[in-house]
Structures are given as C-alpha cells and as structure tokens.
Design an enzyme around this catalytic site. Structure first.
Site, PDB file in Angstrom:
ATOM      1  CB  THR A  14      63.068  44.449  27.654  1.00  0.00           C
ATOM      2  OG1 THR A  14      64.073  43.464  27.536  1.00  0.00           O
ATOM      3  CG2 THR A  14      62.115  44.088  28.769  1.00  0.00           C
ATOM      4  CB  THR A  30      64.175  48.076  29.795  1.00  0.00           C
ATOM      5  OG1 THR A  30      64.963  47.789  28.617  1.00  0.00           O
ATOM      6  CG2 THR A  30      63.942  49.577  29.869  1.00  0.00           C
ATOM      7  N   GLY A  31      67.242  47.032  30.611  1.00  0.00           N
ATOM      8  CA  GLY A  31      68.654  47.385  30.547  1.00  0.00           C
ATOM      9  C   GLY A  31      69.502  46.149  30.753  1.00  0.00           C
ATOM     10  N   GLY A  89      70.597  43.380  32.374  1.00  0.00           N
ATOM     11  CA  GLY A  89      69.874  42.698  33.428  1.00  0.00           C
ATOM     12  C   GLY A  89      70.691  42.272  34.636  1.00  0.00           C
ATOM     13  NE  ARG A 133      71.378  37.599  30.579  1.00  0.00           N
ATOM     14  CZ  ARG A 133      70.522  38.608  30.432  1.00  0.00           C
ATOM     15  NH1 ARG A 133      69.377  38.422  29.825  1.00  0.00           N
ATOM     16  NH2 ARG A 133      70.804  39.799  30.888  1.00  0.00           N
ATOM     17  CB  VAL A 134      67.290  33.831  33.481  1.00  0.00           C
ATOM     18  CG1 VAL A 134      66.033  34.612  33.829  1.00  0.00           C
ATOM     19  CG2 VAL A 134      66.926  32.465  32.886  1.00  0.00           C
ATOM     20  N   GLY A 135      67.864  37.024  32.562  1.00  0.00           N
ATOM     21  CA  GLY A 135      68.127  38.372  33.047  1.00  0.00           C
ATOM     22  C   GLY A 135      67.188  38.771  34.180  1.00  0.00           C
ATOM     23  CG  ASP A 136      66.409  42.908  34.475  1.00  0.00           C
ATOM     24  OD1 ASP A 136      66.868  42.518  33.382  1.00  0.00           O
ATOM     25  OD2 ASP A 136      65.747  43.951  34.593  1.00  0.00           O
TER      26      ASP A 136
HETATM   27  N1  ASP Z   1      66.821  43.514  31.003  1.00  0.00           N
HETATM   28  C1  ASP Z   1      66.746  42.559  29.924  1.00  0.00           C
HETATM   29  C2  ASP Z   1      67.649  41.402  30.220  1.00  0.00           C
HETATM   30  O1  ASP Z   1      68.732  41.627  30.744  1.00  0.00           O
HETATM   31  C3  ASP Z   1      67.116  43.149  28.620  1.00  0.00           C
HETATM   32  C4  ASP Z   1      66.332  44.375  28.268  1.00  0.00           C
HETATM   33  O2  ASP Z   1      65.924  45.143  29.112  1.00  0.00           O
HETATM   34  O3  ASP Z   1      66.096  44.576  27.080  1.00  0.00           O
HETATM   35  O4  ASP Z   1      67.320  40.302  29.872  1.00  0.00           O
END
Ligand code: ASP
Length: 346
Positions: A197, A247-248, A250, A225-228
């Site tokens: 990300t 980033t991580g 989510g 699915r939607v992340g953070d």
């Molecule tokens: N945080 C992002 C998600 O969960 C993924 C990422 O940080 O690369 O969608």
C-alpha cells in the site's frame, strides 16, 4: 501464532528544527510494510528506491511552492499509484475474482474534511477521486459503481480495468488460488506479507497537516472486502496536531482505529508522537495478532515510522530538500541520516 518480530524501528527524526516550526514543510511517505529481504532482487529494490525518491520530490515541490499539505500528499501518491512496484493504482493486487479493486482516502488536518473511495475498478488514480470527494461532494465516502459515476461527473480519469494488471500480481493471485484449493494458508511471501500500500503525510508552510493512503488491498480478497486504508481514523487520519497513514493487516487497523488512536494520544493526552505511534503499531496491533507499520507526522515536523515487519518502504524529506529513502529495519532511522537534515537548518 508465530511470535512477531518487533523492531525498535521507531524514530522521531525531528526534521523541523524548533525555530522553524510549522514553516518548514515536511513530507513522509510509505510504500507498504512487510518487505522480506530475500524477496527483493537488486533491480527491483533500485526501482522501488527511485520511485520513492521521485514521489518525495514531486510532493515536496508542491509544499515548497507554498501549496497546501493536501497537494503534497496528492502529488506524492499519484507518482506511487502510477508505479507498478506498489500495490496501488497500476500494479495493484488481484481479488479472488481476478479483478483490481481499489481503495483510497485523504484527510485535511486543518479543516477535518475528508474524502474516501472503496471498491473501484476503473479509476486511474484513486487518490484523485478521494480528493474530489473531499472537495466536490458533500460526502466523505463513496463506493463501487456510485464512486465511478461520481468520478465521471468530477472529471477524474477512468481507464479500462486491464490498465492495472501486471503479470507479477496475476501470478501472485494464481499461487494464492492454488493454496486456497489445496486448503493451505497463504505461504507466498508477497501474498502473505508484502502488502505494498502507499501513503503520505505532509506538513505545509502554513503549519497544516494532511494524510492520504491508497491501496489495492490484499491479494485474493473476496466479498467486497475493504481494509483500513479508506476508513477515516483506521488507516488514514489527520487533525491539527498529527497526521497518520497506516499499512498492514487492515482488519487490525480498523479494530484499533489505529490512525485516530495515534492522533488522539498526541492531541488529547499530549503523548509525544514517537511514543503514541509505538504504542499502537508495536504494542496494541501485535498484541491482537496483527502486523504492519505506519508513518506519522506532528505539527512541529516530528516524524515516527514504526513497523513490526521485516521492513517498510518509506521516505522523508525536509528543509534540505534531500529525499531520504529506506526499506529495512536497520537503515534509515540512524542518526547519520538525520544529521545532515538538522545541520542544514542551523
Ligand atoms: N492495509 C491494507 C489493507 O488491509 C493493506 C496494506 O497496507 O498493504 O487493505
């Protein structure tokens, strides 16, 4: 669960000398956490470092010209979205159904205005659509087809979905699908750990902060699915005192409302940025079983870049105009990197 390696990768660089508070712009970016050393060949590593430096210069040119923090964030992130090495825009990961499904958010710390989009398939630069939501709509978050209809009205560039495809990401999905079929957990280094990300936080010459994040999410994601990243407060947040892009993994950033949690420590409890970011990224999230990193910036130009993975693509630029770039835990946080920046301002 395998214990997480938690590095002392946290830094407060204090790029803005006190006397220059809120007048010397600062820009910090990330290109994802979870880098594994063996995963990067030298050519790819050079490309990543060069792209990070380009993004820093592009964003910083805006800030140096007196433009608002939002412009610095937007300029830096469009460079990274256009670069196939990152999981955002071109080169985004594939969903289980073989599509690229993009999320992004941007927030202005001065006004607390925010714009976010999720689940789009045709928007060339998702951060520009998030920015358009912030500036041209009365809403904060738009998703899917509706977001793309708004993009058309707002004059944001749409492309054929094939634009986002890269062979490397496609093969990554194929490996993940095979593991799904075999009933195995995702073992592929990139699928399991390399998130990619992109994010940026900026302090402008007026002393205002902004934060932005853009992503393709996680390989093999399903069911919308939607992340953070596009969730204001989770992966992206900015106020008058603090700006954060995460980033991580989510789901954990959503559950800890990570970016907001960092900024509230700073704003309400007057916790120094470094400690605030460490508490959330290196304590709360790993304690729940998550992992990742974040970049954080306060209104005095202090930077924190904690991560609990092998590495985080990251870069920062301050008053000396030098683009500093780092990937692994053992670089980029050393006093040696900081010294030239501080010296140049004395
Ligand atoms: N945080 C992002 C998600 O969960 C993924 C990422 O940080 O690369 O969608």
């Amino acid at each position: 669960m395998k214990p997480l390696r938690v590095f002392a990768a946290l830094t407060t660089l204090g790029i803005a000398a006190m006397s220059h508070a809120a007048t010397t712009p600062v820009l910090v970016i990330h290109g994802g956490s979870g880098v594994v050393r063996r995963d990067l060949n030298p050519a790819r590593e050079n490309e990543v470092r060069a792209a990070l430096a380009r993004a820093l210069q592009s964003g910083y040119a805006q800030l140096k010209a007196g433009k608002p923090a939002l412009d610095g964030v937007t300029a830096a992130l469009t460079v990274l979205e256009d670069d196939p090495n990152f999981n955002a825009g071109k080169g985004a990961v594939f969903t289980h159904d073989g599509r690229n499904e993009l999320d992004a958010a941007i927030m202005d710390g001065d006004t607390l205005r925010a714009g976010a989009i999720a689940g789009v398939h045709r928007v060339k630069n998702p951060i520009l659509l998030a920015r358009a939501v912030l500036e041209k709509s009365e809403h904060v978050m738009l998703v899917g087809d509706g977001a793309e209809a708004f993009a058309r009205e707002a004059g944001v560039t749409l492309v054929d979905p094939s634009y986002f495809r890269t062979e490397q990401r496609w093969q990554q999905l194929q490996r993940a699908l095979k593991e799904d079929r075999d009933g195995k957990p995702h073992s592929d280094v990139e699928t399991a750990k390399h998130f990619g990300t992109v994010g940026a936080v900026a302090l402008d010459a007026q002393g205002h902060l902004a934060a932005g994040t853009s992503t393709g999410g996680m390989t093999d994601k399903r069911w919308g699915r939607v992340g953070d990243s596009p969730i204001i407060g989770a992966g992206t947040y900015a106020n008058a005192d603090c700006a954060v892009s995460g980033t991580g993994w989510g789901e954990f950033y959503i559950r800890t409302v990570a970016a907001h949690a960092i900024c509230m420590r700073v704003s309400l409890m007057h916790v120094p940025l470094e400690r605030a970011a460490a508490e959330v990224i290196n304590q709360e999230i790993p304690a729940m079983g998550g992992n990742g990193g974040a970049i954080a910036l306060d209104a005095r130009g202090h930077i924190a870049m904690p991560f609990n993975t092998d590495g985080m693509y990251r870069g920062w630029i301050g008053g000396d105009g030098v683009a500093h770039v780092a990937i692994y835990d053992d670089e980029g946080n050393a006093a040696a990197d900081l010294a030239p920046v501080e010296h140049s301002r004395q």
